[in-house]
Design an enzyme around this catalytic site. Structure first.
Site, PDB file in Angstrom:
ATOM      1  N   HIS A  15       0.865  -1.206   0.000  1.00 35.07           N
ATOM      2  CA  HIS A  15       0.000   0.000   0.000  1.00 35.07           C
ATOM      3  C   HIS A  15       0.887   1.236   0.000  1.00 35.07           C
ATOM      4  CE1 HIS A  15      -3.765   2.225   1.515  1.00 35.07           C
ATOM      5  NE2 HIS A  15      -2.857   3.137   1.203  1.00 35.07           N
ATOM      6  N   HIS A  17       1.478   5.411  -1.716  1.00 32.65           N
ATOM      7  CA  HIS A  17       1.106   6.576  -2.522  1.00 32.65           C
ATOM      8  C   HIS A  17       2.365   7.162  -3.153  1.00 32.65           C
ATOM      9  CE1 HIS A  17      -3.014   6.778  -0.875  1.00 32.65           C
ATOM     10  NE2 HIS A  17      -2.434   6.279   0.204  1.00 32.65           N
ATOM     11  N   ARG A  19       2.055   9.510  -5.762  1.00 32.50           N
ATOM     12  CA  ARG A  19       1.714  10.839  -6.304  1.00 32.50           C
ATOM     13  C   ARG A  19       2.095  10.946  -7.777  1.00 32.50           C
ATOM     14  NH1 ARG A  19      -1.401  10.925  -1.936  1.00 32.50           N
ATOM     15  NH2 ARG A  19      -0.425  11.768  -0.074  1.00 32.50           N
ATOM     16  N   ASN A  43      -5.314   7.303  -5.999  1.00 32.06           N
ATOM     17  CA  ASN A  43      -6.051   8.533  -5.640  1.00 32.06           C
ATOM     18  C   ASN A  43      -5.314   9.786  -6.091  1.00 32.06           C
ATOM     19  OD1 ASN A  43      -4.077   8.123  -3.611  1.00 32.06           O
ATOM     20  ND2 ASN A  43      -5.277   9.226  -2.086  1.00 32.06           N
ATOM     21  N   LYS A 101      -9.345  -0.547  -5.860  1.00 27.67           N
ATOM     22  CA  LYS A 101      -9.395   0.118  -4.558  1.00 27.67           C
ATOM     23  C   LYS A 101     -10.759   0.706  -4.291  1.00 27.67           C
ATOM     24  CE  LYS A 101      -7.981   2.413  -0.901  1.00 27.67           C
ATOM     25  NZ  LYS A 101      -6.768   2.654  -0.171  1.00 27.67           N
ATOM     26  N   HIS A 138     -10.363   0.848   1.845  1.00 29.03           N
ATOM     27  CA  HIS A 138     -10.185   1.847   2.908  1.00 29.03           C
ATOM     28  C   HIS A 138     -11.367   1.665   3.852  1.00 29.03           C
ATOM     29  CE1 HIS A 138      -8.751   5.792   4.558  1.00 29.03           C
ATOM     30  NE2 HIS A 138      -9.944   5.673   5.119  1.00 29.03           N
ATOM     31  N   HIS A 176      -4.437  -0.706   6.105  1.00 28.07           N
ATOM     32  CA  HIS A 176      -3.984   0.116   7.235  1.00 28.07           C
ATOM     33  C   HIS A 176      -4.880  -0.026   8.462  1.00 28.07           C
ATOM     34  CE1 HIS A 176      -6.918   2.686   5.254  1.00 28.07           C
ATOM     35  NE2 HIS A 176      -6.072   3.114   4.351  1.00 28.07           N
ATOM     36  N   ASP A 249       1.443   2.646   3.513  1.00 28.77           N
ATOM     37  CA  ASP A 249       0.580   3.820   3.326  1.00 28.77           C
ATOM     38  C   ASP A 249       1.416   5.096   3.363  1.00 28.77           C
ATOM     39  OD1 ASP A 249      -1.704   5.208   2.750  1.00 28.77           O
ATOM     40  OD2 ASP A 249      -2.519   5.119   4.778  1.00 28.77           O
TER      41      ASP A 249
HETATM   42  O1  DOR Z   1      -3.415   9.439   5.666  1.00 26.99           O
HETATM   43  C1  DOR Z   1      -3.784   9.141   4.557  1.00 26.99           C
HETATM   44  N1  DOR Z   1      -3.269   9.723   3.463  1.00 26.99           N
HETATM   45  N2  DOR Z   1      -4.749   8.222   4.429  1.00 26.99           N
HETATM   46  C2  DOR Z   1      -5.310   7.957   3.253  1.00 26.99           C
HETATM   47  O2  DOR Z   1      -6.195   7.142   3.207  1.00 26.99           O
HETATM   48  C3  DOR Z   1      -4.903   8.700   2.032  1.00 26.99           C
HETATM   49  C4  DOR Z   1      -3.560   9.222   2.166  1.00 26.99           C
HETATM   50  C5  DOR Z   1      -3.207  10.248   1.127  1.00 26.99           C
HETATM   51  O3  DOR Z   1      -3.450   9.987  -0.057  1.00 26.99           O
HETATM   52  O4  DOR Z   1      -2.681  11.300   1.482  1.00 26.99           O
HETATM   53 ZN    ZN Z   2      -3.363   5.077   1.583  1.00 24.95          ZN
END
Ligand code: DOR
Ligand code: ZN
Length: 342
Positions: A15, A17, A19, A43, A101, A138, A176, A249
């Site tokens: 998991h 991110h 960006r 996301n 997701k 989530h 998470h 995460d």
């Molecule tokens: O803390 C978080 N940040 N939880 C999430 O579910 C999304 C993530 C984010 O994309 O910043």
């Molecule tokens: Zn996440």
């Protein structure tokens, strides 16, 4: 086992991110240095909802990696009420999507286009169940009447339990996890159900949000919980159960977006994630279970091969700097006992 050095199979991050744009170029090499693969969260803004968007995003991720990297990004589809089941399973069959997701709409960062209710995507879930495609969840309800510290436990009871009953063949990762309820539910649940665990939910309880003042760098979603929940999540992580595995995460945000009147949720833990997890396994007397959690359980759940290489950690310590790639890393200013050497 030699307690001063630990070599494990190269781990994966189930998991993450990454960006886009400059942030992607800054953070992707950080994860690629240690991890073999990562499940990449969709996301973005706009979210990664189609095979074309995912293929283009995967190209941008690959372009952000060092030339000699062995790292593979595993792409996920951001589910919406409009997701087309046929296109989704085709993308999975083509090898593009590894998972999909489910963000409940408005649960967290860039989740406004998320799913309004499980009922709205029943055909999608049925198609995924038939195709053997993993659903990442989530797990928080979004009802503003529910206290934010209760949203995961309520989700487990009201949403996850019926979801599993309705789709018994669907493989689900509850992501998470932060509560004793979630840890117990997953541990006692069917073999189709697993969970990822972040470093911050192993280290922090909710006091960390208010230690001497408001602490934006301890803020993520699901928000950190009471101490007894942290202890339950730690016990799950080190239990040796194949249902629990590493998912950082890691969620980088610019410093100004964190240190703000309305700070973003997310902790950038990628730079010292392995060191952070290993500290917990050592404290719990479970160094021998670290490799399963970091490098084996997740791949087996996803039905993917284990990585070939290794990473070695030594117990001579590392000082976590105030900034990495211009961002505040988890554990900034602290000393961690283990350090990745290669
Ligand atoms: O803390 C978080 N940040 N939880 C999430 O579910 C999304 C993530 C984010 O994309 O910043
Ligand atoms: Zn996440």
């Amino acid at each position: 086992m030699d307690a001063q050095a630990l070599t494990i199979r190269r781990p994966d991050d189930w998991h993450l991110h990454l960006r886009d744009g400059a942030m992607l170029r800054a953070v992707a090499p950080v994860t690629a240095r240690r991890f073999g693969r990562a499940i990449v969260m969709p996301n973005l803004s706009p979210p990664v909802t189609t095979p074309a968007l995912a293929a283009a995003y995967r190209d941008r991720i690959r372009a952000a990696l060092p030339a000699d990297t062995g790292f593979a990004p595993l792409m996920t589809c951001y589910l919406t009420d409009a997701t087309d089941p046929a296109a989704l399973v085709r993308g999975h069959a083509d090898g593009l999507w590894v998972a999909a997701k489910l963000y409940p709409a408005h649960a967290t960062t860039n989740s406004a286009h998320g799913v309004s209710s499980v009922a709205a995507i029943r055909p999608v879930l049925a198609a995924m169940e038939r195709a053997g495609m993993v659903l990442c969840v989530h797990g928080e309800v979004t009802d503003p009447a529910i206290d934010i510290f209760d949203r995961e436990a309520v989700f487990v009871e009201r949403v996850l339990q019926p979801l599993i009953a309705d789709f018994p063949g669907l493989r689900i990762v509850l992501e998470h996890i932060t509560t004793a309820q979630a840890a117990a539910f997953v541990a006692d649940g069917p073999a189709t159900l697993a969970a990822t665990i972040t470093p911050q939910h192993l280290h922090l309880n909710r006091n960390a949000l208010f230690a001497g003042g408001l602490r934006p760098h301890a803020y993520c979603l699901p928000v950190v919980k009471r101490e007894h929940h942290r202890l339950a999540v730690r016990a799950a992580a080190v239990s040796g159960s194949a249902k629990f595995f590493l998912g950082t995460d890691s969620a980088p945000h610019a410093v100004a977006a964190k240190e703000s009147g309305c700070g973003c949720a997310g902790i950038f833990n990628a730079p010292f994630a392995l060191e952070s997890y290993l500290a917990v396994f050592e404290e719990e007397g479970a160094l021998d279970r670290f490799e399963g959690f970091a490098s084996e359980h997740g791949a087996r759940f996803y039905g993917l091969p284990l990585n070939a290489g290794t990473v070695t950690l030594v117990r001579d310590g590392v000082d976590v700097p105030a900034r990495v790639a211009g961002l505040v890393p988890f554990h900034a200013g602290e000393r961690l006992a283990w350090r990745v050497t290669k």
